[in-house]
Design a protein around this motif. Structure first.
Motif, mmCIF file in Angstrom:
data_model
loop_
_atom_site.group_PDB
_atom_site.id
_atom_site.type_symbol
_atom_site.label_atom_id
_atom_site.label_comp_id
_atom_site.label_asym_id
_atom_site.label_seq_id
_atom_site.Cartn_x
_atom_site.Cartn_y
_atom_site.Cartn_z
ATOM 1 N N SER A 188 -13.948 -4.076 -1.197
ATOM 2 C CA SER A 188 -12.838 -2.977 -1.653
ATOM 3 C C SER A 188 -13.587 -2.161 -2.184
ATOM 4 N N ARG A 189 -14.346 -2.039 -2.393
ATOM 5 C CA ARG A 189 -15.119 -0.697 -3.140
ATOM 6 C C ARG A 189 -14.437 0.502 -1.774
ATOM 7 N N GLN A 190 -14.765 0.485 -1.097
ATOM 8 C CA GLN A 190 -13.368 1.015 0.246
ATOM 9 C C GLN A 190 -12.456 1.305 0.018
ATOM 10 N N MET A 191 -11.909 0.021 -0.186
ATOM 11 C CA MET A 191 -10.199 0.774 -0.721
ATOM 12 C C MET A 191 -10.191 1.437 -2.243
ATOM 13 N N LYS A 192 -10.624 1.283 -3.129
ATOM 14 C CA LYS A 192 -10.972 1.660 -3.738
ATOM 15 C C LYS A 192 -11.039 3.276 -3.995
ATOM 16 N N GLU A 193 -11.946 3.470 -3.130
ATOM 17 C CA GLU A 193 -12.667 5.102 -3.494
ATOM 18 C C GLU A 193 -11.259 5.603 -2.387
ATOM 19 N N ILE A 194 -10.005 5.210 -1.281
ATOM 20 C CA ILE A 194 -9.600 5.536 -0.491
ATOM 21 C C ILE A 194 -8.255 5.573 -1.456
ATOM 22 N N SER A 195 -7.885 4.326 -2.001
ATOM 23 C CA SER A 195 -6.391 4.640 -3.165
ATOM 24 C C SER A 195 -7.217 5.976 -3.945
ATOM 25 N N GLN A 196 -7.765 6.453 -4.540
ATOM 26 C CA GLN A 196 -8.583 7.147 -5.296
ATOM 27 C C GLN A 196 -8.064 8.443 -4.482
ATOM 28 N N ALA A 197 -8.597 8.341 -4.042
ATOM 29 C CA ALA A 197 -8.373 9.872 -2.387
ATOM 30 C C ALA A 197 -7.729 10.504 -2.063
ATOM 31 N N TYR A 198 -6.583 9.133 -2.332
ATOM 32 C CA TYR A 198 -4.552 8.919 -1.808
ATOM 33 C C TYR A 198 -3.652 10.113 -3.017
ATOM 34 N N TYR A 199 -4.140 9.251 -3.596
ATOM 35 C CA TYR A 199 -3.487 9.578 -4.897
ATOM 36 C C TYR A 199 -3.828 11.094 -6.000
ATOM 37 N N THR A 200 -4.968 11.380 -4.956
ATOM 38 C CA THR A 200 -6.258 13.169 -5.025
ATOM 39 C C THR A 200 -5.063 13.907 -4.197
ATOM 40 N N VAL A 201 -4.746 13.590 -3.485
ATOM 41 C CA VAL A 201 -4.132 14.177 -1.869
ATOM 42 C C VAL A 201 -3.105 14.372 -2.737
ATOM 43 N N TYR A 202 -2.033 13.210 -2.619
ATOM 44 C CA TYR A 202 -0.614 13.443 -2.393
ATOM 45 C C TYR A 202 -0.055 13.155 -4.174
ATOM 46 N N LYS A 203 -0.902 13.197 -4.989
ATOM 47 C CA LYS A 203 0.301 12.843 -6.010
ATOM 48 C C LYS A 203 0.691 11.461 -6.256
ATOM 49 N N LYS A 204 0.764 10.867 -5.529
ATOM 50 C CA LYS A 204 1.757 9.507 -5.270
ATOM 51 C C LYS A 204 0.122 8.341 -4.734
ATOM 52 N N SER A 205 0.938 7.018 -5.819
ATOM 53 C CA SER A 205 0.219 5.797 -5.459
ATOM 54 C C SER A 205 -0.144 4.760 -4.001
ATOM 55 N N LEU A 206 -1.031 4.139 -3.460
ATOM 56 C CA LEU A 206 -1.305 4.076 -2.068
ATOM 57 C C LEU A 206 -0.372 3.236 -2.469
ATOM 58 N N GLY A 207 -0.334 2.040 -3.039
ATOM 59 C CA GLY A 207 0.219 1.105 -3.081
ATOM 60 C C GLY A 207 2.219 1.457 -3.687
ATOM 61 N N ASP A 208 2.490 2.797 -4.042
ATOM 62 C CA ASP A 208 3.711 2.462 -4.225
ATOM 63 C C ASP A 208 4.113 3.276 -3.085
ATOM 64 N N ASP A 209 4.139 3.997 -2.361
ATOM 65 C CA ASP A 209 4.039 4.389 -0.701
ATOM 66 C C ASP A 209 4.243 3.098 0.382
ATOM 67 N N ILE A 210 3.226 2.029 0.262
ATOM 68 C CA ILE A 210 2.972 1.052 0.516
ATOM 69 C C ILE A 210 4.227 0.175 0.565
ATOM 70 N N SER A 211 4.590 -0.015 -0.827
ATOM 71 C CA SER A 211 5.847 -0.886 -1.070
ATOM 72 C C SER A 211 7.134 -0.192 -0.707
ATOM 73 N N SER A 212 7.399 1.036 -0.599
ATOM 74 C CA SER A 212 8.449 1.896 -0.102
ATOM 75 C C SER A 212 8.524 1.215 1.773
ATOM 76 N N GLU A 213 7.223 1.263 2.427
ATOM 77 C CA GLU A 213 7.539 1.748 3.248
ATOM 78 C C GLU A 213 7.515 0.237 4.647
ATOM 79 N N THR A 214 6.876 -0.814 3.060
ATOM 80 C CA THR A 214 6.779 -2.722 3.851
ATOM 81 C C THR A 214 7.713 -3.510 3.180
ATOM 82 N N SER A 215 7.636 -4.504 3.606
ATOM 83 C CA SER A 215 8.430 -5.755 2.331
ATOM 84 C C SER A 215 7.691 -6.829 2.564
#
Length: 323
Positions: free
Chosen positions: A122-149
């Motif tokens: 969980s702690r790694q996932m929180k850091e990954i989400s932060q890194a994702y937002y920093t690098v791509y200016k999009k939330s990881l959750g939004d990208d997962i949402s649009s790519e899965t169902s």
């Protein structure tokens, strides 16, 4: 301070007489000039921990005004380049980039998404989400949402949130209760209540789930794996099976992924690089042990027979030895 990215069963450790400025200079010499001194690059980058490599990156930038990863990209090529760049990338940023690559372009690489989201804490996932937002200016959750169902999306978003309980305490009463809920949600009704599976398998701690699966067998006379296979399908089924396998033995789960990446025609370098780099300071020794146990030959020999050149040399150094 103990890093959440370092375990006790890695092959790569801190280098004892470490000097970032000496290393940065040696790397610059190896890159500069006609022809690259690959041997020097490999020996420095594979024999330093990721935390030490980050200090080299800082030093390199300060001394030469350039990003080390850009110089590596400019000087190397192919799988070897990808691997060397991975080594100088901070772990959370590396995982963020792997997730992005898994969702980019036509089709989604669900296997890679599942592997990352089930094996990170969980702690790694929180850091990954932060890194994702920093690098791509999009939330990881939004990208997962649009790519899965569907149920797969719901479960992936729960995992991406990093809300899994991390405590090592187990609650026997809860295990019995959850086992009963899973039984009622699947085997014991018409149709399956997927949400219950998601809730329990994505939020309870691994030790807690281990106990829950034992209780489940007592109630249903069936292994949870057989129930999941019988009740569910598609990527959602793949995800829940991956969680069960990780709960029972994460290194064995990753050994199986490596085996798949290395067997048959062609090598899946995307998976090979990711697991070798991301587990090199956590549990690669255990992954090697499981690999040998399941397949009868060593991970080292599998890499040796399947890769070549500087790419092979680097992977074998990360692998750290033959079994």
């Amino acid at each position: 301070m103990a890093s959440i990215w370092v375990g006790h069963r890695g092959t790569v450790r801190d280098y004892p007489d470490f000097s970032p400025s000496v290393d940065a200079e040696a790397i610059q010499k190896a890159i500069k000039g006609i022809g690259t001194d690959e041997k020097m690059l490999i020996s420095i980058l594979t024999e330093r921990s990721n935390a030490q490599r980050q200090l080299i990156v800082k030093e390199y930038q300060a001394a030469y005004g350039k990003e080390l990863k850009d110089d590596l990209k400019g000087d190397l090529s192919g799988h070897f380049e990808h691997l060397m760049v991975a080594l100088v990338t901070p772990p959370a940023v590396f995982d963020a980039k792997q997730l992005k690559k898994s969702m980019k372009g036509a089709g989604t690489n669900e296997d890679a998404l599942i592997e990352i989201l089930t094996t990170r804490t969980s702690r790694q996932m929180k850091e990954i989400s932060q890194a994702y937002y920093t690098v791509y200016k999009k939330s990881l959750g939004d990208d997962i949402s649009s790519e899965t169902s569907g149920d797969f999306r719901k479960a992936m978003l729960t995992l991406a949130d990093g809300r899994r309980d991390e405590s090592l305490k187990v609650d026997e009463h809860l295990a019995k209760k959850d086992a009963q809920i899973l039984y009622k949600a699947g085997e014991n009704r018409w149709g399956t209540d997927e949400d219950k599976f998601t809730e329990i398998l994505c939020l309870r701690s691994f030790p807690q789930l281990k106990l829950t699966f034992d209780e489940y067998r007592n109630i249903s006379q069936k292994d949870i794996v057989d129930s999941i296979k019988g009740e569910l399908s598609g990527h959602f089924e793949d995800l829940l099976l991956a969680i069960v396998n990780c709960v029972r033995n994460t290194p064995a789960f990753l050994a199986e992924r490596l085996h798949r990446a290395l067997k048959g025609i062609g090598t899946d370098e995307f998976t090979l690089n990711r697991i070798m780099v991301s587990r090199s300071e956590i549990d690669l020794l255990d992954i090697r042990t499981e690999f040998k146990k399941y397949y009868g030959y060593s991970l080292y020999s599998a890499i040796k027979s399947d890769t070549s050149g500087d790419y092979e040399i680097t992977l074998l150094k990360i692998c750290g030895g033959d079994d």
